[in-house]
Design a protein around this motif. Structure first.
Motif, mmCIF file in Angstrom:
data_model
loop_
_atom_site.group_PDB
_atom_site.id
_atom_site.type_symbol
_atom_site.label_atom_id
_atom_site.label_comp_id
_atom_site.label_asym_id
_atom_site.label_seq_id
_atom_site.Cartn_x
_atom_site.Cartn_y
_atom_site.Cartn_z
ATOM 1 N N THR A 190 17.272 -25.824 -53.938
ATOM 2 C CA THR A 190 16.473 -24.500 -53.389
ATOM 3 C C THR A 190 15.704 -24.842 -52.037
ATOM 4 O OG1 THR A 190 17.012 -23.339 -55.092
ATOM 5 C CG2 THR A 190 16.368 -22.383 -53.156
ATOM 6 N N LYS A 191 14.365 -25.025 -52.079
ATOM 7 C CA LYS A 191 14.279 -26.028 -50.940
ATOM 8 C C LYS A 191 14.462 -25.882 -49.938
ATOM 9 C CE LYS A 191 9.415 -26.667 -53.338
ATOM 10 N NZ LYS A 191 9.046 -27.475 -53.871
ATOM 11 N N SER A 192 15.415 -27.446 -50.088
ATOM 12 C CA SER A 192 16.462 -28.634 -49.271
ATOM 13 C C SER A 192 17.221 -27.495 -48.376
ATOM 14 C CB SER A 192 17.183 -29.472 -49.862
ATOM 15 O OG SER A 192 16.407 -30.590 -50.209
ATOM 16 N N CYS A 220 11.590 -20.315 -52.807
ATOM 17 C CA CYS A 220 11.670 -20.416 -54.582
ATOM 18 C C CYS A 220 10.409 -20.237 -55.470
ATOM 19 C CB CYS A 220 13.210 -21.536 -54.791
ATOM 20 S SG CYS A 220 11.973 -23.251 -53.982
ATOM 21 N N SER A 221 9.959 -19.488 -54.346
ATOM 22 C CA SER A 221 8.388 -19.157 -55.448
ATOM 23 C C SER A 221 8.340 -19.193 -57.451
ATOM 24 C CB SER A 221 7.313 -18.186 -54.453
ATOM 25 O OG SER A 221 8.180 -17.449 -54.778
ATOM 26 N N LEU A 228 9.703 -22.982 -63.446
ATOM 27 C CA LEU A 228 9.439 -24.697 -63.900
ATOM 28 C C LEU A 228 7.955 -25.045 -65.104
ATOM 29 C CD1 LEU A 228 10.693 -27.449 -63.800
ATOM 30 C CD2 LEU A 228 10.177 -27.507 -61.219
ATOM 31 N N GLN A 229 7.295 -23.989 -63.778
ATOM 32 C CA GLN A 229 5.846 -24.706 -64.533
ATOM 33 C C GLN A 229 5.753 -23.842 -65.276
ATOM 34 O OE1 GLN A 229 3.618 -27.065 -62.752
ATOM 35 N NE2 GLN A 229 2.742 -26.573 -64.772
#
Length: 731
Positions: free
Chosen positions: A641-643, A648-649, A655-656
């Motif tokens: 998503t970042k790529s 994508c916070s 994820l965290q």
């Protein structure tokens, strides 16, 4: 649940196909029951009249067994068993494991001419010699001392166990050491029944009510609760396979909140299972009466008629065996653990207990004008006194690692032992405290408000489902017994403490009224004694809500023990009081009692440590690997998503959150592993039990909570175990 397990479940499915009152008579008509029991009509047809009569005297009147009849009985048993396909016989006994045991011997042997003959002698019927070294004995037998004996219990009918490949004659027996000490659950039970009989006969003699009565028996009708799940799910759950309960598992969105399972229509697959169970039990002479859905989804109940306590105990062991053995025929697994699923009702074994004469009179039947029934009031107050004086022993009688998870929850009474009597008897206690009861509260009738409905009679008092020891018409219901337990041990303790109380009452009445009192002398002495006993021991009677916190506060004020765990309860069995009461009435000597306490501690510690190791294995080999795979999927999603240049916070936060849960699980499991390892260095059983209670169980709970948190947020197809929704609702 994985997609593969879903398909397997579907394939498996496609391929497979209480009585309210105790009886006035303590027996049932055996003639209507099965052909696989050597009792009643079968004995009458196959034994000579004189032998039948002698055996009946032992079975029904407690007369000592005549060894001279053994050969005749053995021959008749052998003929009957071989006609039903039996090739072997066994002495069927109940060692201190809490289950049953058997060693099969063939009927077939060669004679001097080399001919094969079927033989079963009186000596083989009366005595067997199994290995005693590998059963738990609490120190009575060392592992190098192997000799033990089984002895025929003629008061419980022999039966035939059939399988697809053959049949075996099973002879109920007691199991004892070469030293003569009991190594089983049954011998102390039989001794305790005799103790009650001796003391109850003294009471009847005082009331001149012993005409025609030769002995007293205790009777039991025992309700059995259990769960059924699909066998496919069971096979995929290591915790169920090894421990009988789920050590991990998040609650299903729906549980028992709607109360829609209780007494609901029995699912067809389950009903087919129940029908087969009942047929097999009827053949074995187990007189089951009721079946229904219990409160929790997937939970059911079966209950037999009332029987002699000794026979009822044997039948309970058979009932549990048949329930388990029949389930796979229908693609099911029967769970009898007291708490197989967290968050829903667990399972108990409601022990309905009464005292009857051999002539069929229930001594706990209050009759209509209860306030005038002085004999009943003596027996009732004897039980009240016994429970008050020995509440700690009664609590210890149902102590186990499994039952600790159940007691005090919504389906089971709390650990505080108290008695529910109901409005009518509580009112009579009020009158007894004043010294002269004058009336009996009546129930009346109910008008249901519609002309087409009949008026029905109403009991004089309500029920209390929160009480651990409740009077329910003409019996006491000991509701705290666990579903997986043998009823022999709790009834041994109950009988013993009641025998002590009957002894006290009989002795006091004789001292106050004499050996042959006039009716007036007896009435005066009885009222005086009842007033004293009620005043002193009524504190154990409580008719309110046993779950309410106010009762816990009140119970403490009354001085009632609140032994919440097995670690709290078992020390009661080591007291001088416990040793004295068991020894005085010939139920257990000091060495036999000590042995049983040692076995109880060992079993508690062993079970809990097995559970801890099983939990660790499941977390390490199933849950964490699945969690890390999903964590990798989440990380890959964040990276891709970042790529793509997309914000994508939310994905990062998710994820965290998941990483934190996995870390918490890993930390909790690590602490549990360390604690379990350190437990190996604790040799003293009591010290280990306290360590398990204070350290290992809280760490298991912490590990479970961390694991369940992960399950709630993982995709269903990624979770490696059948879920609560699968197990409780898929039939």
């Amino acid at each position: 649940m994985t997609m593969a397990s879903t398909e397997l479940h579907r394939t498996t499915n496609g391929a497979r196909r209480d009585s309210d009152r105790a009886p006035r008579h303590g027996s049932y008509n055996e003639e209507i029951f099965g052909s696989l029991t050597f009792g009643g009509d079968v004995m009458l047809k196959r034994l000579p009249a004189d032998v039948f009569e002698k055996l009946q005297q032992t079975m029904l009147r407690g007369v000592p067994l005549d060894p001279a009849i053994a050969n005749t009985v053995a021959s008749a048993m052998k003929d009957w068993a071989t006609e039903h396909g039996a090739t072997h016989f066994c002495h069927w006994f109940q060692p201190l494991t809490g289950s049953t045991a058997e060693k099969h011997d063939s009927f077939l042997s060669y004679n001097d001419n080399g001919q094969m003959l079927a033989r079963f002698s009186g000596a083989e019927l009366i005595r067997g010699e199994p290995d005693a070294s590998s059963f738990p004995s609490g120190g009575i037998r060392d592992t190098y001392e192997a000799r033990g004996y089984t002895a025929w219990d003629a008061t419980s009918p022999a039966f035939i166990r059939k399988t697809a490949d053959g049949a075996t004659l099973c002879v109920p027996t007691v199991f004892f050491s070469w030293t003569g000490e009991a190594l089983d659950k049954k011998a102390p039970l039989l001794r305790s029944i005799e103790a009650v009989s001796r003391q109850a006969m003294r009471i009847l003699k005082i009331f001149n009510a012993d005409a025609g009565v030769s002995n007293i028996i205790t009777t039991i009708g025992c309700e059995q609760e259990y769960f059924l799940i699909d066998e496919t799910f069971f096979a995929q759950r290591q915790d169920l396979l090894l421990c009988g309960r789920t050590l991990l598992g998040a609650e299903a969105p729906k549980g028992q909140q709607l109360d829609d399972h209780y007494f609901g229509a029995i699912p067809e697959r389950v009903l087919q299972y129940m029908t087969e169970v009942e047929q097999r039990l009827y053949e074995l002479g187990v007189p089951v009466r009721t079946r229904h859905n219990e409160v929790a989804p997937g939970q059911y109940e079966i209950a037999p008629s009332f029987e002699n306590a000794n026979v009822a105990t044997d039948h309970q062991m058979l009932l549990m065996h048949v329930l388990r053995e029949t389930a796979p025929h229908h693609g099911l697994e029967c769970l009898m653990h007291e708490k197989p699923f967290a968050g829903v009702n667990g399972s108990g074994k409601h022990n309905n207990w009464a005292i009857s004469t051999n002539t069929g009179v229930n001594l706990l039947d209050p009759l209509d004008e209860t306030h005038t029934n002085m004999q009943f009031l003596v027996f009732m107050t004897s039980v009240i006194r016994a429970v008050d004086m020995h509440a700690d022993l009664l609590r210890a009688a149902i102590a186990s690692a499994a039952n600790d998870h159940r007691l005090g929850a919504n389906e089971a009474p709390p650990a505080i032992i108290s008695i529910f009597l109901g409005d009518m008897l509580s009112d009579i206690l009020d009158q007894l405290e004043k010294g002269d009861p004058k009336s009996t509260m009546q129930g009346g009738s109910l008008d249901l408000g519609a002309k087409t409905l009949p008026n029905i009679s109403r009991h004089s008092g309500d029920r209390n489902r929160t009480s651990p020891f409740a009077f329910t018409g003409n019996k006491f219901e000991f509701r705290a017994v666990g579903s997986s337990a043998t009823i022999a041990w709790p009834n041994t303790i109950l009988n013993t403490i009641v025998a002590e109380s009957l002894d006290y009452m009989a002795t006091e009445l004789v001292q106050r009224a004499g050996e042959s009192p006039t009716p007036k002398q007896l009435e005066t002495a009885v009222k005086e004694l009842l007033k004293e006993v009620v005043t002193k021991h009524r504190k154990v009677v409580f008719d309110g809500d046993n779950y309410a916190q106010a009762w816990h506060v009140e119970a403490e004020k009354r001085g009632l023990p609140n032994l919440k765990t097995t670690a709290d309860a078992l020390p009661a069995l080591r007291t001088d009081k416990a040793t004295a009461v068991f020894d005085l009435y010939g139920v257990l000597n000091e060495r036999e009692l000590t042995a049983r306490v040692e076995v109880l501690y060992e079993k508690y510690n062993t079970i809990t440590c097995i559970e801890a190791r099983t939990m660790l294995n499941m977390v390490q080999t199933m849950v964490l690997p699945a969690a890390y795979r999903y964590q990798g999927d989440l990380a890959a999603t964040v990276d891709s998503t970042k790529s793509a240049g997309v914000e994508c916070s939310d994905e990062v936060e998710h994820l965290q959150e998941f990483v934190n849960h996995a870390k918490a699980l890993r930390g909790a499991a690590g602490s549990l592993r360390t604690a379990e390892s350190e437990s190996h260095g604790i040799d003293a059983p009591e010290k280990l039990t306290n360590y398990v209670q204070s350290t290992i169980l809280p760490l298991m709970q912490r590990t479970r909570e961390a694991c369940d948190a992960i399950e709630r947020i993982m995709p269903e197809d990624s979770w490696p175990l059948p879920t609560y929704t699968d197990m409780l609702f898929i039939r």
